[in-house]
Design a protein around this motif. Structure first.
Motif, PDB file in Angstrom:
ATOM      1  N   GLU A  38       0.854  -1.182   0.000  1.00 57.73           N
ATOM      2  CA  GLU A  38       0.000   0.000   0.000  1.00 57.73           C
ATOM      3  C   GLU A  38       0.890   1.231   0.000  1.00 57.73           C
ATOM      4  N   ILE A  39       0.602   2.176  -0.885  1.00 62.40           N
ATOM      5  CA  ILE A  39       1.380   3.405  -0.941  1.00 62.40           C
ATOM      6  C   ILE A  39       0.592   4.529  -0.284  1.00 62.40           C
ATOM      7  N   ALA A  40       1.204   5.182   0.693  1.00 62.20           N
ATOM      8  CA  ALA A  40       0.610   6.324   1.372  1.00 62.20           C
ATOM      9  C   ALA A  40       1.341   7.587   0.932  1.00 62.20           C
ATOM     10  N   ASP A  41       0.703   8.369   0.090  1.00 61.61           N
ATOM     11  CA  ASP A  41       1.245   9.635  -0.422  1.00 61.61           C
ATOM     12  C   ASP A  41       0.728  10.748   0.491  1.00 61.61           C
ATOM     13  N   LEU A  42       1.527  11.128   1.473  1.00 63.89           N
ATOM     14  CA  LEU A  42       1.052  12.055   2.497  1.00 63.89           C
ATOM     15  C   LEU A  42       0.643  13.405   1.931  1.00 63.89           C
ATOM     16  N   ALA A  43       1.356  13.875   0.917  1.00 62.96           N
ATOM     17  CA  ALA A  43       1.017  15.168   0.328  1.00 62.96           C
ATOM     18  C   ALA A  43      -0.336  15.098  -0.379  1.00 62.96           C
ATOM     19  N   ALA A  44      -0.537  14.066  -1.172  1.00 59.22           N
ATOM     20  CA  ALA A  44      -1.801  13.918  -1.895  1.00 59.22           C
ATOM     21  C   ALA A  44      -2.963  13.678  -0.938  1.00 59.22           C
ATOM     22  N   GLU A  45      -2.696  12.990   0.159  1.00 56.89           N
ATOM     23  CA  GLU A  45      -3.743  12.699   1.141  1.00 56.89           C
ATOM     24  C   GLU A  45      -4.022  13.879   2.064  1.00 56.89           C
TER      25      GLU A  45
END
Length: 202
Positions: A37-44
């Motif tokens: 699972e990829i967590a893109d903190l900026a996009a989220e």
């Protein structure tokens, strides 16, 4: 097995994004039964600011805020945590550091009470660190940045919680084709994320 890949970069399609994707690809290609699972903190839009509610949680006066609890649940579902980050001022970006500040809290990542002292609670979590740098190896070596970053991040954060750092990789410029080589390194790292975990379990 399941890996959580966390990164922070404000520009969609950045090299950091590509490195994270290649690691995920390597994980699933090594064993189709594994997942990433990829967590893109900026996009989220994760809020990295350590606030009054976080202080109350640290003091164990109140539960963790809902957004923090969601991140902790994501990590709890993972067998490995992979952090991919561009090097900003010889460390990780502020948003990723704020994610650690808020998520790796007292009572979840570790216990710190007068009765128990420090109890490391993340010993089951294998950690892989991938730093994407813009300076060459000579600069890192001359000024001791390799050792300083490992002391600050590998030891200061993850050893404090008991999470073993299995990989601590620096992707830095070496020659005109270094980007291609770094993506191959990222894919190789992905293929090996669960290798040591499976060896320990055997």
């Amino acid at each position: 097995m399941h890996a959580l890949i966390v990164f922070s970069h404000p520009v969609p399609g950045s090299f950091t994004h590509t490195v994270a994707a290649r690691i995920a690809e390597g994980i699933t290609q090594a064993n189709p039964a594994d997942s990433a699972e990829i967590a893109d903190l900026a996009a989220e839009g994760f809020d990295p600011r350590f606030n009054e509610a976080d202080v109350a949680a640290f003091l164990r006066e109140k539960p963790f805020p809902a957004d923090v609890a969601r991140e902790q649940a994501r990590i709890d579902r993972a067998d490995a945590l992979v952090l991919v980050y561009p090097v900003y001022w010889w460390s990780m970006p502020g948003q990723l550091k704020g994610w650690i500040d808020r998520v790796f809290g007292n009572g979840w990542a570790y216990d710190d009470t007068p009765e128990t002292g420090i109890v490391k609670r993340l010993q089951r979590l294998a950690v892989h660190l991938v730093a994407v740098g813009g300076a060459d190896a000579g600069l890192y070596t001359r000024h001791g940045y390799f050792d300083a970053m490992r002391t600050q991040i590998d030891h200061g954060i993850f050893d404090y919680c008991g999470a073993p750092v299995m990989t601590s990789e620096f992707l830095i410029p070496s020659d005109p084709s270094h980007a291609e080589a770094h993506l191959e390194t990222a894919h190789r790292l992905g293929r090996g994320v669960f290798g040591a975990v499976r060896s320990d379990a055997a």
